[in-house]
Design a protein around this motif. Structure first.
Motif, mmCIF file in Angstrom:
data_model
loop_
_atom_site.group_PDB
_atom_site.id
_atom_site.type_symbol
_atom_site.label_atom_id
_atom_site.label_comp_id
_atom_site.label_asym_id
_atom_site.label_seq_id
_atom_site.Cartn_x
_atom_site.Cartn_y
_atom_site.Cartn_z
ATOM 1 N N ALA A 1 -41.499 51.861 43.736
ATOM 2 C CA ALA A 1 -42.861 51.570 43.311
ATOM 3 C C ALA A 1 -43.860 52.505 43.990
ATOM 4 O O ALA A 1 -44.848 52.911 43.375
ATOM 5 N N LEU A 2 -43.616 52.853 45.238
ATOM 6 C CA LEU A 2 -44.512 53.774 45.937
ATOM 7 C C LEU A 2 -44.519 55.145 45.266
ATOM 8 O O LEU A 2 -45.572 55.779 45.131
ATOM 9 N N MET A 3 -43.348 55.609 44.844
ATOM 10 C CA MET A 3 -43.282 56.900 44.174
ATOM 11 C C MET A 3 -43.984 56.834 42.813
ATOM 12 O O MET A 3 -44.680 57.782 42.416
ATOM 13 N N GLN B 1 -35.817 57.374 40.986
ATOM 14 C CA GLN B 1 -36.004 56.424 39.890
ATOM 15 C C GLN B 1 -37.486 56.163 39.644
ATOM 16 O O GLN B 1 -37.928 56.016 38.498
ATOM 17 N N GLY B 2 -38.278 56.112 40.711
ATOM 18 C CA GLY B 2 -39.715 55.887 40.560
ATOM 19 C C GLY B 2 -40.404 56.987 39.774
ATOM 20 O O GLY B 2 -41.298 56.722 38.976
ATOM 21 N N ILE B 3 -39.953 58.239 39.967
ATOM 22 C CA ILE B 3 -40.540 59.353 39.221
ATOM 23 C C ILE B 3 -40.229 59.202 37.731
ATOM 24 O O ILE B 3 -41.107 59.317 36.874
ATOM 25 N N GLY B 4 -38.960 58.936 37.410
ATOM 26 C CA GLY B 4 -38.579 58.768 36.010
ATOM 27 C C GLY B 4 -39.255 57.583 35.362
ATOM 28 O O GLY B 4 -39.686 57.645 34.203
ATOM 29 N N PHE C 1 -48.865 47.362 38.394
ATOM 30 C CA PHE C 1 -47.511 46.812 38.434
ATOM 31 C C PHE C 1 -46.767 47.339 39.657
ATOM 32 O O PHE C 1 -46.116 46.589 40.389
ATOM 33 N N CYS C 2 -46.869 48.653 39.882
ATOM 34 C CA CYS C 2 -46.140 49.279 40.987
ATOM 35 C C CYS C 2 -46.721 48.892 42.340
ATOM 36 O O CYS C 2 -45.991 48.804 43.329
#
Length: 519
Positions: free
Chosen positions: A142-144, A195-198, A432-433
């Motif tokens: 989520a941070l990414m 995964q956060g980037i995608g 959301f993140c």
């Protein structure tokens, strides 16, 4: 007479665009939740094996040890009550539930601490430490996303939605493969960040694409509900699928299956989208700063954030709490989230339609109240069956909030700004993140300091106190020129959006929008 072009028909079909977004959200959230039951247990077993290997090394290197004992036993641990527990080689390689033995009705860990009344098999000291590590790992995704979304939103305004959507698929596929073959905490952490980037590319581009092809507010609300159904199905199948596969097949299996499904999604995107075509928006959209000064958008984003923060705090802490208090096997750690997932799927699809009739602001307010009550009830459970009610209520309520707030984001842009949706859904995804970043990262530390029940009470009360702010979304004020366009092109008969140009029902400032550029 022009001939029928099936490829052109595919690319112009709104329904197939909805299918693409549905599948992308499904896979993203399956990967999001499949790790929930796997990572705590996997890291615990890894840490426990490291401790046991250290004990084995110290015991076998001790002088004067009998040859038979050195050959047969890995370690011998003595306690002050003269009870001796022998840990064999099988124990060193076993899962955490085979680590300890019960003596005289008490559970003895390697530190000599006892946990009575249950044949529990967990090392509490290691589990307490795991709360923080697991929470940070879960929060990293989520941070990414939080970092990437301010760039992805404006990017979609410049180049369109197709290229970011396909880029999200590529990055998600690489992340899934990395999860499958990572054996250390650092590599798992990097896979989660990837995964956060995608996910940032897929979520922002997907929701923006839906808002752009479904221009009618009622149709958009229904489409958003269906797309969020993909999110719900991902959450629904992710955790149970991960726990069962990890228990009976192994760690790599669930991720390799998801990688195969991701390849199918990539083929679907290539067929329907045009990921090599740059398609900038025809109008100049509002900047992120302009949107962030909109009080109505901030209230909507806050609802999304706090409602999802509750389940975000549950993901890393509930499995560990179950291991401590319920002595749950690995497969139950994911099954515990099943009621929340099923009820979320029901809630998003049900209130995608009902919210238009009830008022989206009302659905969101009721949903946040139920979220708060459900979270407070979670620690009252004594076994996995006691979690069915609170988790079911939690999932249903979050479904009410998400299916109401996501369409409101698009409507507020139509009502108060320029109808370009990349940036506003970047803000929705940031909200959301933010919930999924703050929740796991702080939840583990709070559990360590004051305990799991207190954490649930705190986040539950926050949701209950925030809920009345949704009343401000009942009649959002529109700019006069935007209201004239909407009344002419897209009349809004829904009860939740009776706008008045002459007066404001709620004391929300509109001064921040006088500076918006007119391009």
């Amino acid at each position: 007479m022009s001939c029928f072009n099936p490829l052109q028909w595919l690319r112009e079909s709104r329904t197939l665009v909805l299918v693409v977004v549905f599948v992308a959200l499904l896979l993203d959230n399956m990967l999001l939740t499949v790790v929930v039951p796997i990572i705590p247990s996997f890291l615990y077993a890894t840490e426990l094996k490291s401790v046991n290997d250290s004990l084995t090394h110290n015991t076998t290197s001790a002088p004067g040890q009998a040859g038979y004992e050195a050959a047969t036993f890995s370690s011998v641990i003595s306690y002050y009550d003269n009870t001796t527990i022998i840990l064999t080689d099988d124990t060193v390689n076993s899962t955490s539930r085979d680590f300890s033995r019960t003596v005289n009705g008490s559970l003895l860990t390697e530190e000599g601490s006892a946990v009575r009344d249950r044949d529990c098999v967990k090392n509490n000291d290691i589990l307490v430490e795991e709360n923080v590590r697991v929470g940070l790992l879960f929060a990293s995704k989520a941070l990414m996303q939080l970092v990437m979304n301010p760039f992805v939103g404006p990017l979609t305004n410049r180049i369109g939605y197709h290229i970011p959507m396909f880029a999200g698929f590529v990055v998600m596929f690489l992340s899934t493969i990395m999860f499958a073959f990572s054996e250390t905490y650092i590599l798992l952490f990097l896979a989660r960040m990837l995964q956060g980037i995608g996910s940032s590319f897929s979520s922002v581009a997907g929701l923006g694409m839906l808002a752009s092809v479904y221009t009618d507010d009622n149709e958009r609300g229904t489409a958003m509900g269906i797309a969020l159904g993909g999110l719900a199905l991902g959450v629904l199948f992710g955790a149970p699928f991960g726990s069962v596969m990890y228990e009976f097949v192994g760690k790599k299996a669930p991720f390799l299956v998801l990688a195969c499904l991701a390849l199918m999604d990539g083929a679907l995107q290539l067929s329907i989208l045009q990921p090599s075509k740059v398609s900038p928006e025809s109008a100049q959209g509002p900047s992120l700063l302009t949107l962030l000064r909109d009080p109505y958008i901030l209230i909507t984003a806050g609802s999304i954030c706090f409602a999802n923060m509750g389940v975000a705090m549950l993901e890393p802490t509930l499995p560990i709490w179950m291991m401590q208090t319920m002595c749950s096997p690995n497969w139950q750690l994911g099954i515990a989230f099943l009621p929340a997932s099923i009820s979320y799927l029901i809630g998003t699809n049900l209130f995608a339609i009902l919210a238009n009739k009830m008022g989206r602001w009302l659905c969101s307010m009721i949903g946040m109240l139920i979220v708060g009550i459900s979270l407070i009830c979670v620690p009252l459970a004594k076994d996995i069956y006691g979690l069915i009610g609170p988790n079911g209520g939690l999932g249903f309520a979050i479904g009410m909030v998400d299916s109401s707030m996501m369409p409101i984001m698009g409507y507020l842009v139509d009502l108060r700004h320029v109808s370009v949706y990349g940036s506003v859904y970047a803000i929705a995804d940031v909200a959301f993140c933010l919930g999924f970043a703050i929740g796991p990262s702080t939840g583990g530390a709070i559990v360590r300091a004051i305990g799991f029940p207190s954490l649930m009470v705190i986040i539950g009360i926050i949701n209950i106190l925030y809920a009345p702010l949704c009343c401000f979304l009942r009649n959002p004020a529109a700019r006069e020129e935007k209201m004239a366009i909407l009344n002419h092109e897209c009349p809004m008969p829904t009860k939740s959006y009776r706008t008045q140009n002459t007066c404001h029902d709620f004391p929300l400032s509109d001064e921040s929008f006088d500076e918006e550029s007119q391009e």
